[in-house]
Design a protein around this motif. Structure first.
Motif: not given
Length: 229
Positions: A61-69, A81-83, A91-93, A122-126
């Motif tokens: 439900t959040t960007l942080d949660e998705m990146l963690h998973r 791409a994440v939103a 944009m995450a690798g 890992m590469p991350l542009e936030r």
């Protein structure tokens, strides 16, 4: 390890696969000079839970949660791409990316054990100030990135075309993104064709040069100048 392959109307085929703790012997497919045995270690041979990770990330439900998973994603490495509903974008690798010097060659495991970029590095542009993220198989990082990343990347022409279209207007719509998905204009052709015309004028059939001169750089199926380009 013997793989038994059933063949209709014939005897089974028996395929013997030789492998080591570091992966299968690729030299069985491509024999090496002198009969040397060469194994290949790759992240794709390691246990992974990609489908589970993607399904799990879809419930975030959040960007942080998705990146963690996404940290448990193994292979293949992807640009994602994440939103989220709060307006955060990134944009995450993701994936297990080996960190190694360029062209490590044929090294024994004790000399060069597998090492990977930590998920949190890992590469991350936030949330960039420009308000959008994009990728088109181009490298997400530059020389400032602390880990060596090697590979074959798109040279960036598609990415530049996307950037041009994203920055052409302040507000976008489903229609504008549909048009971008279907866009067939070649930025590479925009740069290369004027040079081709200069080089080829007088050296080949005049119609080719004339076609290239009048071309709109659209890679349409029916485009005649797209073919000589």
């Amino acid at each position: 390890h013997d793989e038994i392959i059933g063949v209709k109307g014939q005897a089974d085929e028996v395929l013997t696969i030789r492998y080591t703790p570091r992966g299968p012997l690729v030299s069985d497919l491509l024999p090496q000079p002198g009969g040397q045995a060469v194994s290949l270690h790759r992240t794709g041979m390691e246990p992974g839970h990609e489908i589970g990770v993607l399904l799990d990330a879809a419930r975030a439900t959040t960007l942080d949660e998705m990146l963690h998973r996404f940290g448990n994603f193994s292979t293949p490495p992807l640009s994602v791409a994440v939103a989220d509903a709060a307006g955060e974008i990134a944009m995450a690798g993701i994936g297990r990316m080996a960190t190694r010097q360029a062209g490590p060659g044929l090294l024994p495991p004790e000399e060069f054990p597998p090492r990977y970029v930590p998920p949190e590095e890992m590469p991350l542009e936030r949330n960039p100030e420009r308000g959008w993220v994009a990728c088109a198989n181009n490298c997400l990082v530059d020389e400032r990135y602390p880990h060596p990343i090697h590979g074959y990347w798109d040279p960036g022409f598609r990415y530049r075309r996307i950037v041009r279209e994203l920055e052409a207007r302040e507000l976008h719509s489903p229609a504008s993104f549909r048009a971008l998905q279907l866009d067939i204009r070649s930025v590479h052709a925009e740069e290369v064709v004027p040079l081709l015309i200069e080089l080829l004028d007088g050296a080949i059939a005049p119609w080719v040069v004339d076609d290239l001169r009048g071309w709109d750089y659209e890679m349409a199926v029916e485009s005649r100048p797209a073919l000589p380009y």
